[in-house]
Design a protein around this motif. Structure first.
Motif, PDB file in Angstrom:
ATOM      1  N   ILE A 234       0.947  -1.246  -0.162  1.00  0.00           N
ATOM      2  CA  ILE A 234      -0.016   0.115  -0.092  1.00  0.00           C
ATOM      3  C   ILE A 234       1.020   1.339  -0.218  1.00  0.00           C
ATOM      4  O   ILE A 234       0.637   2.362  -0.770  1.00  0.00           O
ATOM      5  CB  ILE A 234      -0.939  -0.049   1.282  1.00  0.00           C
ATOM      6  N   CYS A 235       1.826   1.243   0.766  1.00  0.00           N
ATOM      7  CA  CYS A 235       2.836   2.466   0.848  1.00  0.00           C
ATOM      8  C   CYS A 235       3.605   2.314  -0.161  1.00  0.00           C
ATOM      9  O   CYS A 235       4.539   3.503  -0.177  1.00  0.00           O
ATOM     10  CB  CYS A 235       3.375   2.563   2.202  1.00  0.00           C
ATOM     11  N   GLY A 236       4.018   1.594  -1.163  1.00  0.00           N
ATOM     12  CA  GLY A 236       4.806   1.551  -2.340  1.00  0.00           C
ATOM     13  C   GLY A 236       6.340   1.195  -1.772  1.00  0.00           C
ATOM     14  O   GLY A 236       7.045   1.146  -2.834  1.00  0.00           O
TER      15      GLY A 236
ATOM     16  N   ILE B 282       2.832   8.951  -2.473  1.00  0.00           N
ATOM     17  CA  ILE B 282       1.921   8.227  -1.687  1.00  0.00           C
ATOM     18  C   ILE B 282       1.529   8.967  -0.443  1.00  0.00           C
ATOM     19  O   ILE B 282       0.496   9.153   0.197  1.00  0.00           O
ATOM     20  CB  ILE B 282       2.244   6.647  -1.551  1.00  0.00           C
ATOM     21  N   VAL B 283       2.839   9.402   0.285  1.00  0.00           N
ATOM     22  CA  VAL B 283       2.668   9.986   1.626  1.00  0.00           C
ATOM     23  C   VAL B 283       1.975  11.235   1.320  1.00  0.00           C
ATOM     24  O   VAL B 283       1.090  11.546   2.231  1.00  0.00           O
ATOM     25  CB  VAL B 283       4.048  10.376   2.039  1.00  0.00           C
TER      26      VAL B 283
ATOM     27  N   LEU C 149      -2.682   3.969  -6.107  1.00  0.00           N
ATOM     28  CA  LEU C 149      -1.481   4.316  -5.458  1.00  0.00           C
ATOM     29  C   LEU C 149      -0.186   3.341  -5.944  1.00  0.00           C
ATOM     30  O   LEU C 149       0.952   3.687  -5.995  1.00  0.00           O
ATOM     31  CB  LEU C 149      -1.540   3.828  -4.112  1.00  0.00           C
ATOM     32  N   THR C 150      -0.451   2.185  -6.674  1.00  0.00           N
ATOM     33  CA  THR C 150       0.405   1.318  -7.183  1.00  0.00           C
ATOM     34  C   THR C 150       1.284   2.039  -8.179  1.00  0.00           C
ATOM     35  O   THR C 150       2.407   1.465  -8.484  1.00  0.00           O
ATOM     36  CB  THR C 150       0.125  -0.017  -7.774  1.00  0.00           C
ATOM     37  N   LYS C 151       0.683   2.926  -8.932  1.00  0.00           N
ATOM     38  CA  LYS C 151       1.773   3.512 -10.046  1.00  0.00           C
ATOM     39  C   LYS C 151       2.518   4.718  -9.455  1.00  0.00           C
ATOM     40  O   LYS C 151       3.420   5.457  -9.903  1.00  0.00           O
ATOM     41  CB  LYS C 151       0.775   4.213 -10.900  1.00  0.00           C
ATOM     42  N   LEU C 152       2.177   5.036  -8.083  1.00  0.00           N
ATOM     43  CA  LEU C 152       2.748   6.397  -7.410  1.00  0.00           C
ATOM     44  C   LEU C 152       4.184   5.853  -6.797  1.00  0.00           C
ATOM     45  O   LEU C 152       4.141   4.919  -6.538  1.00  0.00           O
ATOM     46  CB  LEU C 152       2.079   6.790  -6.477  1.00  0.00           C
ATOM     47  N   LYS C 153       5.146   6.958  -6.618  1.00  0.00           N
ATOM     48  CA  LYS C 153       6.337   6.680  -5.969  1.00  0.00           C
ATOM     49  C   LYS C 153       6.026   6.778  -4.338  1.00  0.00           C
ATOM     50  O   LYS C 153       4.965   7.592  -4.007  1.00  0.00           O
ATOM     51  CB  LYS C 153       7.389   7.540  -6.243  1.00  0.00           C
TER      52      LYS C 153
ATOM     53  N   GLN D 251      -6.488   1.369  -4.736  1.00  0.00           N
ATOM     54  CA  GLN D 251      -7.163   2.610  -4.760  1.00  0.00           C
ATOM     55  C   GLN D 251      -7.379   3.542  -3.540  1.00  0.00           C
ATOM     56  O   GLN D 251      -8.072   2.813  -2.518  1.00  0.00           O
ATOM     57  CB  GLN D 251      -8.310   2.541  -5.460  1.00  0.00           C
ATOM     58  N   PHE D 252      -6.806   4.662  -3.258  1.00  0.00           N
ATOM     59  CA  PHE D 252      -6.892   5.335  -2.151  1.00  0.00           C
ATOM     60  C   PHE D 252      -7.771   6.763  -2.545  1.00  0.00           C
ATOM     61  O   PHE D 252      -7.175   7.634  -3.476  1.00  0.00           O
ATOM     62  CB  PHE D 252      -5.451   5.838  -1.547  1.00  0.00           C
TER      63      PHE D 252
END
Lengths: 381, 251
Positions: free
Chosen positions: B57-59, B83-84, B75-79, B69-70
């Motif tokens: 979840i936190c990458g 995500i933070v 989120l899986t595509k973010l750094k 999905q948040f």
């Protein structure tokens, strides 16, 4: 100018004593030849300050600072070389008005990338921008892919080797293994006279202190604290919401810019630039200066650079073949016995006594002192 | 995507999440949903993939397939840092604080402002920052230790500091990995009290082994076993589930 918030007491002592040493004591007691040697040592202090930021605070060990030192130096040398290669000075060449080594290599017109170096402002911009840009490209390529630690150190070392080979190989454009020699004037001002050397020395000291203040400024911002945080807990910094790669790139670029300024100063002081200041050996030597001085201390790095270079001059004057062994031994000794370098020794053994001295002197106004020492311990604002 | 009628009010929607390490599926086709202001506890035997779920979840770990999905953001595509910034905070199992910095500086670094390189260069320690840092320090019982370096804190104090660092981030989803592990009894009570104050107005995802603690705080419990959901529901329902008793609670 300097308030107690910008420097704490021991840093203020370091700053003032360094200023006293470099701006008063050394110029008073040394002849021009020795002062010029000190000026040469100090050019490496720029690199060492950059390494303190990048390696000491950020934990990024670069074994290729010679590349940035050299780039800065070459940019400066190109300007001086063009000025020295006026048509009158070079009328015996088959193509007058271009640097002599180009003529020897059958180059008949000035290459495009040399043209901006006719102008001093463009040269100064190039000294600051070109090495920083290279550091940015290297940093972005490495840190975005999370290459770090030993791997990064090895890659920077490889880049240092590549840079040397490139410079030596492209003799017609760079002057090859001899480098750029016979530099004479800066905007018509002869830089080879004793008088010019003294003025350049003071100019260099001025720029050095400007860099020290810039580095101290960066250290005291939140960015400086993030660098320290990153050194220990890189992952945690990511999860505090920061892009670790961008901060590493910044530290690396800043170190490169400091190194380049040092390189440009070197060319001005010594009057030539050659690939022997670019490669792996000088790059590693620069790391050793920083390690000996203390990689966590800006002032320590300057003192370390001066001391190691002084030792180098003394030793290689009498026993030239022994110097490299001495340097290697020194590095091992630093790593094994005093990992925080001279500044660590100072902090652990000397600073305590200095503190006591201060405490004794102000024992009359003990109350005022107590409140001040609390202020010293408080986080700087 | 698998479920067409996904309601909008889920804060976190994990669907078909799979991660495989050299063929070993640590998390296998996992789906669960967390609502706004819900406190969800994940329990399960060692190696069930609990920490891996938080990592995904936190990458920290990249998913092999599936989606997280948040609030509608994938989120899986973010750094990790993005995500933070989207509003997900994570506390690690071992306390990870910056030992070379003071408690004040630790908290200040997590203050959600000036997170770019030049933003942090221009960052000013103004009244709002100081006030917030002191407020949080008060909550995490470290108000009198603001100028101490974090490496001299005790294990429990470091855990509190890390919780404080999350708190100052003010995340919408807070993920805690064994927040009371390794704490003394008195520290445990204080921590439970602390957690009860900070979980207000946000959703929390907790991994914990301490059943007493779970019972106290959980709205809903998810039991993981071998990377899959074994059971999900209220504490009572889960405790009486024969499958759960067999693989986990029975021991």
């Amino acid at each position: 100018m300097i308030n107690s918030r910008f420097f704490n007491r021991s840093e203020l002592i370091g700053f003032l004593s360094l200023l006293l040493l470099l701006a008063v004591i050394l110029p008073l007691f040394l002849d021009v030849f020795r002062l010029n040697l000190v000026a040469k040592y100090l050019t490496y202090a720029f690199v060492a300050i950059g390494l303190v930021m990048c390696w000491g605070y950020g934990g990024i060990l670069s074994l290729g600072q010679g590349v940035f030192f050299g780039l800065g130096g070459y940019c400066m040398a190109m300007f001086l070389k063009l000025e020295a290669s006026s048509v009158e000075n070079t009328k015996i060449q088959s193509t007058p008005g271009i640097p002599d080594f180009m003529d020897w290599n059958q180059i008949t017109s000035l290459p495009m990338f040399w043209k901006p170096f006719h102008s001093l402002p463009l040269t100064i911009i190039a000294i600051l921008v070109v090495p920083t840009l290279l550091a940015f490209i290297i940093g972005a390529a490495m840190f975005k892919r999370r290459v770090g630690g030993v791997y990064f150190a090895i890659i920077t070392q490889a880049i240092a080797a590549i840079a040397t080979i490139l410079i030596i190989g492209q003799q017609g454009y760079t002057g090859g293994i001899n480098g750029m020699t016979d530099l004479r004037t800066l905007n018509g001002w002869d830089i080879r006279t004793d008088h010019a050397k003294v003025i350049l020395y003071f100019f260099e000291v001025f720029v050095l202190f400007a860099c020290i203040i810039a580095a101290q400024f960066i250290r005291l911002t939140k960015l400086g604290r993030i660098l320290v945080a990153m050194r220990e807990q890189e992952d945690r910094v990511r999860f505090s919401g920061y892009s670790v790669a961008n901060f590493k790139i910044f530290a690396f670029c800043a170190a490169a810019m400091f190194a380049a300024i040092g390189g440009a100063m070197f060319t001005l002081q010594i009057g030539f630039m050659s690939p022997s200041f670019v490669g792996i050996v000088p790059s590693i030597e620069m790391v050793i200066y920083t390690a000996v001085g203390g990689r966590m201390s800006i002032f320590g790095a300057v003192y370390g650079t001066l001391l190691v270079n002084y030792a180098k001059t003394m030793l290689s004057e009498s026993f030239p073949e022994l110097w490299l062994f001495g340097l290697g031994g020194l590095f091992i000794a630093v790593v094994l016995f005093f990992p925080n370098g001279l500044s660590g020794i100072w902090r652990d053994h000397v600073a305590r006594h200095v503190d006591r001295l201060f405490a004794m002197r102000s024992s009359a106004s003990r109350k005022a002192w107590a409140s001040k020492s609390v202020a010293d311990g408080a986080p700087a604002e | 995507m698998l479920i067409g009628h996904q309601p909008k009010d889920f804060l976190l929607a994990v669907e078909g999440l799979t991660v495989s390490f050299d063929g070993f599926k640590a998390v296998n086709d996992l789906s669960f949903y967390v609502e706004e202001n819900e406190i969800r506890v994940i329990i399960g035997p060692n190696g069930a993939g609990k920490t891996t779920v938080l990592d995904l979840i936190c990458g920290k770990t990249k998913a092999t397939s599936g989606s997280v999905q948040f609030r509608g953001t994938e989120l899986t595509k973010l750094k990790e840092n993005q995500i933070v910034q989207a509003g997900v905070g994570r506390k690690f199992q071992t306390p990870s604080v910056y030992e070379d910095l003071t408690v004040f500086e630790n908290l200040e670094i997590c203050y959600p402002r000036g997170r770019s390189v030049f933003g942090s260069l221009m960052f000013k320690r103004d009244a709002a920052v100081k006030e917030r840092v002191e407020e949080v320090a008060e909550m995490i019982f470290l108000k009198d230790r603001l100028n101490m370096y974090a490496d001299v804190l005790s294990h429990g104090q470091k855990q509190w500091l890390e919780i404080g660092m999350l708190l100052i981030q003010d995340p919408d989803l807070l993920m805690l990995d064994e927040p009371v592990a390794g704490m003394s009894v008195s520290e445990r009570i204080k921590t439970a009290e602390l957690l009860n104050t900070i979980i207000k107005n946000r959703s929390v995802l907790v991994i914990e082994h301490d059943m007493k603690f779970v019972e106290d705080i959980a709205h809903k419990v998810t039991v993981l076993h071998q990377g899959q959901i074994l059971s999900e529901g209220t504490m009572e329902k889960v405790q009486n589930d024969p499958k759960v008793i067999e693989v986990y609670l029975g021991h």
